[in-house]
Design a protein around this motif. Structure first.
Motif, PDB file in Angstrom:
ATOM      1  N   LEU A  29       0.823  -1.203   0.000  1.00 49.32           N
ATOM      2  CA  LEU A  29       0.000   0.000   0.000  1.00 49.32           C
ATOM      3  C   LEU A  29       0.863   1.261   0.000  1.00 49.32           C
ATOM      4  O   LEU A  29       0.549   2.240  -0.684  1.00 49.32           O
ATOM      5  CB  LEU A  29      -0.918  -0.006   1.224  1.00 49.32           C
ATOM      6  CG  LEU A  29      -1.908  -1.172   1.324  1.00 49.32           C
ATOM      7  CD1 LEU A  29      -2.705  -1.082   2.626  1.00 49.32           C
ATOM      8  CD2 LEU A  29      -2.851  -1.181   0.132  1.00 49.32           C
ATOM      9  N   ILE A 208     -18.445  -3.192   0.509  1.00 50.88           N
ATOM     10  CA  ILE A 208     -17.064  -3.441   0.075  1.00 50.88           C
ATOM     11  C   ILE A 208     -17.016  -4.559  -0.960  1.00 50.88           C
ATOM     12  O   ILE A 208     -16.261  -4.488  -1.940  1.00 50.88           O
ATOM     13  CB  ILE A 208     -16.178  -3.764   1.289  1.00 50.88           C
ATOM     14  CG1 ILE A 208     -16.046  -2.524   2.180  1.00 50.88           C
ATOM     15  CG2 ILE A 208     -14.802  -4.248   0.845  1.00 50.88           C
ATOM     16  CD1 ILE A 208     -15.213  -2.738   3.416  1.00 50.88           C
ATOM     17  N   ASN A 212     -15.732  -3.942  -4.846  1.00 48.91           N
ATOM     18  CA  ASN A 212     -14.587  -4.666  -5.412  1.00 48.91           C
ATOM     19  C   ASN A 212     -14.985  -5.736  -6.415  1.00 48.91           C
ATOM     20  O   ASN A 212     -14.107  -6.429  -6.943  1.00 48.91           O
ATOM     21  CB  ASN A 212     -13.787  -5.325  -4.281  1.00 48.91           C
ATOM     22  CG  ASN A 212     -13.140  -4.307  -3.356  1.00 48.91           C
ATOM     23  OD1 ASN A 212     -12.753  -3.224  -3.789  1.00 48.91           O
ATOM     24  ND2 ASN A 212     -13.037  -4.646  -2.086  1.00 48.91           N
ATOM     25  N   SER A 255      -9.399   3.284  -4.200  1.00 50.93           N
ATOM     26  CA  SER A 255      -9.362   2.675  -2.862  1.00 50.93           C
ATOM     27  C   SER A 255      -9.904   3.581  -1.776  1.00 50.93           C
ATOM     28  O   SER A 255     -10.292   3.103  -0.706  1.00 50.93           O
ATOM     29  CB  SER A 255      -7.917   2.280  -2.514  1.00 50.93           C
ATOM     30  OG  SER A 255      -7.375   1.410  -3.479  1.00 50.93           O
ATOM     31  N   ILE A 256      -9.942   4.874  -2.036  1.00 46.08           N
ATOM     32  CA  ILE A 256     -10.312   5.829  -0.985  1.00 46.08           C
ATOM     33  C   ILE A 256     -11.730   5.607  -0.448  1.00 46.08           C
ATOM     34  O   ILE A 256     -11.927   5.557   0.770  1.00 46.08           O
ATOM     35  CB  ILE A 256     -10.127   7.276  -1.495  1.00 46.08           C
ATOM     36  CG1 ILE A 256      -8.633   7.583  -1.646  1.00 46.08           C
ATOM     37  CG2 ILE A 256     -10.783   8.277  -0.550  1.00 46.08           C
ATOM     38  CD1 ILE A 256      -8.346   8.951  -2.233  1.00 46.08           C
ATOM     39  N   LEU A 259     -11.948   2.483   1.729  1.00 47.11           N
ATOM     40  CA  LEU A 259     -11.119   2.667   2.925  1.00 47.11           C
ATOM     41  C   LEU A 259     -11.800   3.586   3.935  1.00 47.11           C
ATOM     42  O   LEU A 259     -11.784   3.324   5.145  1.00 47.11           O
ATOM     43  CB  LEU A 259      -9.757   3.238   2.527  1.00 47.11           C
ATOM     44  CG  LEU A 259      -8.730   3.427   3.647  1.00 47.11           C
ATOM     45  CD1 LEU A 259      -8.402   2.100   4.299  1.00 47.11           C
ATOM     46  CD2 LEU A 259      -7.462   4.087   3.104  1.00 47.11           C
ATOM     47  N   LEU A 260     -12.414   4.654   3.450  1.00 49.74           N
ATOM     48  CA  LEU A 260     -13.111   5.572   4.348  1.00 49.74           C
ATOM     49  C   LEU A 260     -14.304   4.902   5.014  1.00 49.74           C
ATOM     50  O   LEU A 260     -14.561   5.107   6.210  1.00 49.74           O
ATOM     51  CB  LEU A 260     -13.572   6.810   3.568  1.00 49.74           C
ATOM     52  CG  LEU A 260     -12.477   7.763   3.085  1.00 49.74           C
ATOM     53  CD1 LEU A 260     -13.078   8.903   2.281  1.00 49.74           C
ATOM     54  CD2 LEU A 260     -11.671   8.306   4.261  1.00 49.74           C
ATOM     55  N   PHE A 262     -14.622   1.766   5.711  1.00 52.34           N
ATOM     56  CA  PHE A 262     -14.123   0.854   6.739  1.00 52.34           C
ATOM     57  C   PHE A 262     -13.619   1.603   7.962  1.00 52.34           C
ATOM     58  O   PHE A 262     -13.898   1.217   9.107  1.00 52.34           O
ATOM     59  CB  PHE A 262     -13.011  -0.013   6.167  1.00 52.34           C
ATOM     60  CG  PHE A 262     -12.409  -0.964   7.169  1.00 52.34           C
ATOM     61  CD1 PHE A 262     -13.052  -2.143   7.493  1.00 52.34           C
ATOM     62  CD2 PHE A 262     -11.210  -0.664   7.810  1.00 52.34           C
ATOM     63  CE1 PHE A 262     -12.515  -3.018   8.425  1.00 52.34           C
ATOM     64  CE2 PHE A 262     -10.675  -1.524   8.739  1.00 52.34           C
ATOM     65  CZ  PHE A 262     -11.325  -2.710   9.047  1.00 52.34           C
ATOM     66  N   LEU A 263     -12.877   2.691   7.764  1.00 55.52           N
ATOM     67  CA  LEU A 263     -12.305   3.425   8.892  1.00 55.52           C
ATOM     68  C   LEU A 263     -13.389   4.069   9.751  1.00 55.52           C
ATOM     69  O   LEU A 263     -13.300   4.065  10.982  1.00 55.52           O
ATOM     70  CB  LEU A 263     -11.337   4.495   8.380  1.00 55.52           C
ATOM     71  CG  LEU A 263     -10.027   3.989   7.765  1.00 55.52           C
ATOM     72  CD1 LEU A 263      -9.195   5.150   7.252  1.00 55.52           C
ATOM     73  CD2 LEU A 263      -9.234   3.184   8.773  1.00 55.52           C
ATOM     74  N   GLN A 266     -15.637   0.922  11.403  1.00 60.57           N
ATOM     75  CA  GLN A 266     -15.014  -0.298  11.894  1.00 60.57           C
ATOM     76  C   GLN A 266     -15.524  -0.680  13.286  1.00 60.57           C
ATOM     77  O   GLN A 266     -15.588  -1.869  13.629  1.00 60.57           O
ATOM     78  CB  GLN A 266     -13.497  -0.155  11.906  1.00 60.57           C
ATOM     79  CG  GLN A 266     -12.970   0.979  12.763  1.00 60.57           C
ATOM     80  CD  GLN A 266     -11.455   1.040  12.754  1.00 60.57           C
ATOM     81  OE1 GLN A 266     -10.784   0.025  12.653  1.00 60.57           O
ATOM     82  NE2 GLN A 266     -10.903   2.240  12.827  1.00 60.57           N
TER      83      GLN A 266
END
Length: 279
Positions: A29, A208, A212, A255-256, A259-260, A262-263, A266
């Protein structure tokens, strides 16, 4: 603790192993992120040149430039539309199905539960051909209907929500029935609010996975304007076979969003899974 005892402590080796795994997972990454800020055409495979200047946003400019080469804005919009609609409808249908199988007595309930679980053991690749033929016969080729509807009702979402609903006390539902609440009202006033954490965790998994997903959108999206990010980016990257900086920039941008999501959510993943009792 002496130096010798410290190195023989299992906890020390557990920490070392954990840090090593973290480095192995973060290194690709980090390489992608740094490569995206290098000049187009620059060498990103040599470690010394990778971390050295100059750094620029030119690769991102090429990716986001609306010249028809890379339709990043359109692909991102398609991925968002498909992901949000698939997530919302799948969570809603899974919640209804989980509530029915868990709390409503009817004939064949055990068979239906086993049938839904059997869907977890069927690989997607085995049903692609008949599913594609069905979509084509319905005239849904190269449309949002083809991208969205075949991805509904994941068995995993049903299983997670059912595990949570099974743990709710019967007294709570019986009290609602004594007050005259019907099936839908019980779901809307009791099941839905109490299972919000589990539904949030399920929503993240579904989003997600949809974001993907490559195989199915690649089959049904023939036009460039209907492609999602996982399909459009490889098409765009083939133009820059010898230039890694521009493809890395497109991968960073793609990916942003995931990723956001998930962050920011979470905590809901951990809370939702722990409340279902699934290990």
């Amino acid at each position: 603790m002496t130096s010798m005892k410290r190195w023989t402590d299992p906890k020390v080796w557990a920490y070392i192993f954990g840090y090593l795994l973290a480095v192995i997972m973060i290194a690709p990454l980090l390489w992608m992120l740094i490569s995206a800020f290098k000049e187009p055409g620059s060498t990103v495979t040599v470690l010394g040149k990778l971390f050295g200047p100059p750094f620029t946003l030119e690769s991102f400019t090429k990716v986001l430039k609306p010249d028809g080469t890379a339709m990043m804005w359109r692909w991102t919009l398609n991925s968002v539309i498909v992901g949000v609609i698939q997530t919302a409808i799948t969570v809603l249908l899974s919640s209804w199905a989980a509530f029915a199988v868990s709390r409503i007595p009817f004939k064949g309930k055990t068979f239906i539960f086993a049938l839904i679980l059997a869907g977890m053991m069927v690989p997607v690749e085995s049903i692609v051909v008949p599913l594609f033929q069905m979509v084509t016969d319905m005239g849904w080729g190269n449309s949002y209907n083809a991208l969205i509807w075949p991805g509904m009702m994941l068995p995993l979402a049903f299983l997670i929500l059912k595990q949570f609903i099974d743990q709710l006390p019967n007294e709570l539902l019986e009290a609602a029935k004594m007050d005259g609440a019907g099936v839908f009202r019980i779901w809307a006033r009791i099941i839905f609010p109490l299972s919000s954490s589990s539904m949030a965790a399920v929503s993240i998994f579904i989003f997600i996975q949809s974001w993907n997903n490559l195989l199915w959108p690649m089959l049904v999206a023939q036009d460039t304007a209907m492609m999602t990010l996982p399909v459009g980016i490889p098409t765009f990257q083939s133009i820059f076979a010898t230039d890694l900086a521009v493809p890395m920039a497109s991968n960073v941008l793609a990916s942003i969003p995931a990723l956001l999501v998930f962050l920011f959510f979470q905590k809901h993943i951990i809370k939702g899974i722990s409340m279902t009792g699934i290990k």
